[in-house]
Design a protein around this motif. Structure first.
Motif, mmCIF file in Angstrom:
data_model
loop_
_atom_site.group_PDB
_atom_site.id
_atom_site.type_symbol
_atom_site.label_atom_id
_atom_site.label_comp_id
_atom_site.label_asym_id
_atom_site.label_seq_id
_atom_site.Cartn_x
_atom_site.Cartn_y
_atom_site.Cartn_z
ATOM 1 N N LEU A 137 -20.355 -55.688 -77.897
ATOM 2 C CA LEU A 137 -20.263 -56.548 -79.064
ATOM 3 C C LEU A 137 -20.450 -57.981 -78.605
ATOM 4 O O LEU A 137 -19.842 -58.415 -77.636
ATOM 5 N N ARG A 138 -21.309 -58.703 -79.254
ATOM 6 C CA ARG A 138 -21.586 -60.090 -78.887
ATOM 7 C C ARG A 138 -20.770 -61.014 -79.766
ATOM 8 O O ARG A 138 -20.526 -60.719 -80.931
ATOM 9 N N THR A 139 -20.367 -62.128 -79.202
ATOM 10 C CA THR A 139 -19.574 -63.101 -79.949
ATOM 11 C C THR A 139 -20.195 -64.483 -79.813
ATOM 12 O O THR A 139 -21.101 -64.695 -79.010
ATOM 13 N N GLY A 140 -19.672 -65.420 -80.566
ATOM 14 C CA GLY A 140 -20.104 -66.798 -80.434
ATOM 15 C C GLY A 140 -19.829 -67.330 -79.044
ATOM 16 O O GLY A 140 -20.586 -68.141 -78.510
ATOM 17 N N ALA A 141 -18.749 -66.859 -78.424
ATOM 18 C CA ALA A 141 -18.425 -67.290 -77.059
ATOM 19 C C ALA A 141 -19.501 -66.839 -76.084
ATOM 20 O O ALA A 141 -19.837 -67.558 -75.137
ATOM 21 N N ASP A 142 -20.077 -65.641 -76.310
ATOM 22 C CA ASP A 142 -21.169 -65.165 -75.457
ATOM 23 C C ASP A 142 -22.377 -66.088 -75.572
ATOM 24 O O ASP A 142 -23.009 -66.440 -74.581
ATOM 25 N N LEU A 143 -22.694 -66.488 -76.798
ATOM 26 C CA LEU A 143 -23.824 -67.394 -77.004
ATOM 27 C C LEU A 143 -23.547 -68.745 -76.363
ATOM 28 O O LEU A 143 -24.411 -69.304 -75.685
ATOM 29 N N GLU A 144 -22.350 -69.250 -76.551
ATOM 30 C CA GLU A 144 -21.986 -70.538 -75.961
ATOM 31 C C GLU A 144 -22.102 -70.491 -74.438
ATOM 32 O O GLU A 144 -22.637 -71.420 -73.817
ATOM 33 N N ALA A 145 -21.649 -69.410 -73.833
ATOM 34 C CA ALA A 145 -21.736 -69.268 -72.377
ATOM 35 C C ALA A 145 -23.190 -69.192 -71.918
ATOM 36 O O ALA A 145 -23.563 -69.769 -70.893
ATOM 37 N N ALA A 146 -24.029 -68.486 -72.696
ATOM 38 C CA ALA A 146 -25.446 -68.356 -72.336
ATOM 39 C C ALA A 146 -26.171 -69.696 -72.415
ATOM 40 O O ALA A 146 -27.087 -69.960 -71.642
ATOM 41 N N LEU A 147 -25.755 -70.540 -73.346
ATOM 42 C CA LEU A 147 -26.426 -71.825 -73.544
ATOM 43 C C LEU A 147 -25.830 -72.952 -72.709
ATOM 44 O O LEU A 147 -26.418 -74.032 -72.622
ATOM 45 N N ALA A 148 -24.691 -72.713 -72.068
ATOM 46 C CA ALA A 148 -23.950 -73.765 -71.374
ATOM 47 C C ALA A 148 -24.761 -74.466 -70.283
ATOM 48 O O ALA A 148 -24.626 -75.669 -70.094
ATOM 49 N N ASP A 149 -25.599 -73.729 -69.577
ATOM 50 C CA ASP A 149 -26.331 -74.311 -68.451
ATOM 51 C C ASP A 149 -27.698 -74.883 -68.833
ATOM 52 O O ASP A 149 -28.422 -75.375 -67.974
ATOM 53 N N LEU A 150 -28.048 -74.795 -70.110
ATOM 54 C CA LEU A 150 -29.345 -75.323 -70.541
ATOM 55 C C LEU A 150 -29.257 -76.828 -70.718
ATOM 56 O O LEU A 150 -28.226 -77.365 -71.101
#
Length: 85
Positions: free
Chosen positions: A43-56
């Motif tokens: 299950l994906r969450t907003g936290a997963d998206l935030e973590a994926a985008l953190a290093d961009l």
């Protein structure tokens, strides 16, 4: 972890999905070589998206303007050039 041949997985696909739904990860083999591992979907969450985008790097400041311009093109009320008048 369960192992199934590709043929067995194909013939018993419903059983394969049941095992995965119950939390198992199944390795699919072809010619005694593993070719895939299938497991339960995460299950994906907003936290997963935030973590994926953190290093961009941050977006260019003009990106928002570009998006607005593109959306305006999509939402403009234009007449249909192929409509019969």
């Amino acid at each position: 972890m369960r192992t199934m041949t590709a043929t067995e997985a194909s013939r018993k696909f419903s059983e394969l999905l049941d095992a995965i739904e119950h939390g198992e990860t199944v390795t699919i083999t072809r010619g005694n070589h593993p070719v895939a591992e299938i497991g339960p979907a995460r299950l994906r969450t907003g936290a997963d998206l935030e973590a994926a985008l953190a290093d961009l790097p941050p977006l260019d400041p003009d990106v928002e303007k570009d998006i607005e311009s593109a959306l305006a093109l999509l939402t403009n009320e234009m007449s249909d050039p192929w409509a019969d008048d």
